[in-house]
Write a protein that holds these residues in place. Sequence first.
Motif, short mmCIF file in Angstrom:
data_model
loop_
_atom_site.label_atom_id
_atom_site.label_comp_id
_atom_site.label_asym_id
_atom_site.label_seq_id
_atom_site.Cartn_x
_atom_site.Cartn_y
_atom_site.Cartn_z
N ASN A 1 11.79 -7.02 -4.99
CA ASN A 1 12.49 -6.14 -4.05
C ASN A 1 12.50 -4.68 -4.49
O ASN A 1 13.06 -3.83 -3.80
N ASN A 2 11.90 -4.38 -5.64
CA ASN A 2 11.83 -2.99 -6.10
C ASN A 2 10.85 -2.21 -5.23
O ASN A 2 9.75 -2.68 -4.94
N ILE A 3 11.25 -1.01 -4.79
CA ILE A 3 10.40 -0.24 -3.88
C ILE A 3 9.11 0.23 -4.56
O ILE A 3 8.16 0.63 -3.87
N ARG A 4 9.05 0.19 -5.88
CA ARG A 4 7.80 0.54 -6.55
C ARG A 4 6.76 -0.57 -6.43
O ARG A 4 5.57 -0.34 -6.62
N TYR A 5 7.24 -1.79 -6.12
CA TYR A 5 6.30 -2.90 -5.92
C TYR A 5 5.90 -3.00 -4.45
O TYR A 5 4.73 -3.15 -4.11
N ASN B 1 1.86 9.45 -6.11
CA ASN B 1 2.36 10.82 -5.95
C ASN B 1 3.39 11.16 -7.02
O ASN B 1 3.39 12.26 -7.58
N ASP B 2 4.26 10.19 -7.34
CA ASP B 2 5.27 10.41 -8.38
C ASP B 2 4.62 10.63 -9.74
O ASP B 2 4.98 11.56 -10.48
N PHE B 3 3.65 9.78 -10.08
CA PHE B 3 3.09 9.84 -11.44
C PHE B 3 2.14 11.01 -11.65
O PHE B 3 2.10 11.57 -12.74
N ILE B 4 1.38 11.38 -10.63
CA ILE B 4 0.50 12.53 -10.84
C ILE B 4 1.33 13.80 -11.06
O ILE B 4 0.96 14.68 -11.84
N LYS B 5 2.50 13.87 -10.39
CA LYS B 5 3.38 15.03 -10.60
C LYS B 5 4.10 14.94 -11.95
O LYS B 5 4.29 15.96 -12.62
N GLN B 6 4.51 13.73 -12.34
CA GLN B 6 5.16 13.56 -13.65
C GLN B 6 4.21 13.94 -14.79
O GLN B 6 4.61 14.60 -15.76
N LEU B 7 2.96 13.50 -14.68
CA LEU B 7 2.00 13.67 -15.78
C LEU B 7 1.36 15.05 -15.81
O LEU B 7 1.05 15.57 -16.87
N PHE B 8 1.17 15.67 -14.62
CA PHE B 8 0.40 16.91 -14.58
C PHE B 8 1.07 18.05 -13.82
O PHE B 8 0.50 19.13 -13.71
N GLY B 9 2.26 17.81 -13.28
CA GLY B 9 2.97 18.88 -12.61
C GLY B 9 3.02 18.73 -11.09
O GLY B 9 2.15 18.08 -10.49
N ASP B 10 4.04 19.34 -10.48
CA ASP B 10 4.26 19.20 -9.04
C ASP B 10 3.11 19.73 -8.20
O ASP B 10 2.91 19.28 -7.06
N SER B 11 2.36 20.66 -8.73
CA SER B 11 1.27 21.26 -7.93
C SER B 11 0.17 20.25 -7.62
O SER B 11 -0.64 20.48 -6.71
N PHE C 1 0.83 -1.20 0.00
CA PHE C 1 0.00 0.00 0.00
C PHE C 1 0.87 1.25 0.00
O PHE C 1 0.57 2.23 -0.68
N GLN C 2 1.95 1.22 0.79
CA GLN C 2 2.86 2.37 0.84
C GLN C 2 3.47 2.64 -0.53
O GLN C 2 3.56 3.79 -0.98
N ALA C 3 3.89 1.57 -1.22
CA ALA C 3 4.44 1.72 -2.58
C ALA C 3 3.39 2.31 -3.52
O ALA C 3 3.70 3.17 -4.34
N CYS C 4 2.15 1.85 -3.39
CA CYS C 4 1.06 2.36 -4.23
C CYS C 4 0.90 3.86 -4.05
O CYS C 4 0.75 4.60 -5.02
N CYS C 5 0.96 4.34 -2.79
CA CYS C 5 0.82 5.78 -2.52
C CYS C 5 1.98 6.58 -3.10
O CYS C 5 1.77 7.62 -3.74
N LEU C 6 3.19 6.12 -2.87
CA LEU C 6 4.36 6.83 -3.36
C LEU C 6 4.40 6.85 -4.89
O LEU C 6 4.74 7.87 -5.51
N ASN C 7 4.04 5.73 -5.50
CA ASN C 7 3.98 5.67 -6.97
C ASN C 7 2.96 6.67 -7.50
O ASN C 7 3.20 7.37 -8.50
#
Length: 326
Positions: free
Chosen positions: A205-209, A144-154, A136-142
């Motif tokens: 073992n990848n932190i994205r998983y 946050n990363d992708f919404i900023k990558q796709l649409f901006g840090d804001s 679940f933690q990886a899901c949250c961090l992923n």
Amino acid sequence: MTVKRNRKIGSFKEELLVKSREAMLSAVQIFNNPNIHFKSENFIILANISWMYLLHAHYRDKKIEYRYFRQTGQRKKFDKTKKGAFKYWELERCLDDKDCPIDNITKANLKFLIGLRHEIEHQMTTKIDEYLSARFQACCLNYNDFIKQLFGDSYGIDKHLSFSLQFSTIKEEHANQLRKFTDLPSNIASYINDFDNELTDQDYNNIRYSYRVLYVPKAVNRKGQADKVIEFIPANSPEAEGLNKEYVLVKEREKKKHLPGEIYDFMQANGYPKFTAYQHTLLWKEKDAKNPLLGYGTQVAKTWYWYDNWLNEVQEYCQKSGDLYK
């Protein structure tokens, strides 16, 4: 006319992003709420919706059709519900599209949650929060990363979140309990094992998983030093490498398992041809080896699996038996 249509697309995209962020924030808040006991189920459902809306916003932004349709000549015939609404892609279809911007490890994390949702939607589950929190933690961090990558840090949600406070410490015996699947429903335990076994060790073992954190009580040299509850150190630093070596046994992954036939086949292939299924059955019954307290194996669905420590026990037994099984 074109300007009006583009403005409509833009406003609907913003609405999708607002709903997407609200769904993920709700998922986290519910999971961190000590008064709620239906945490994992709520998190999985809301995270699924959150990611689906995020990808809908991306496909809409890129002018990619994300509604189901059938091509009839030059025309598209859109699939609709009984009440006449368009059928939009579910999350799994969004992930499988050739234009999906999500990397494969993040997809694996999400597909694990999708499959788990299918397992739990037909019956009540218990005690799965502790087993799955790293994913679940990886899901949250992923997210946050992708919404900023796709649409901006804001659009990031990290500024709205903080670490939840705990009322108990994490001890080694607690970690040992978390590694066992014996108190999970058999269908959930079987699903987790089967899904993880399909992954390479590198992907697992990848932190994205699965985002795992090692907690170590910390002492400071003097008063007045910075005192954060949680401090992160680089994974490739000497400190982290030392901790990984010291705590290599406190891993979340389930132990390697062997079917009964693999045990006596192994012994026969290694110089004990007379050690058969019958002798193996006599041995484990004599040692009460299926007693869960001994930790020699585990029941998954209707099948018993043996761990490596039982294989070692059988090897030692055969060696002490001299020529009896040769």
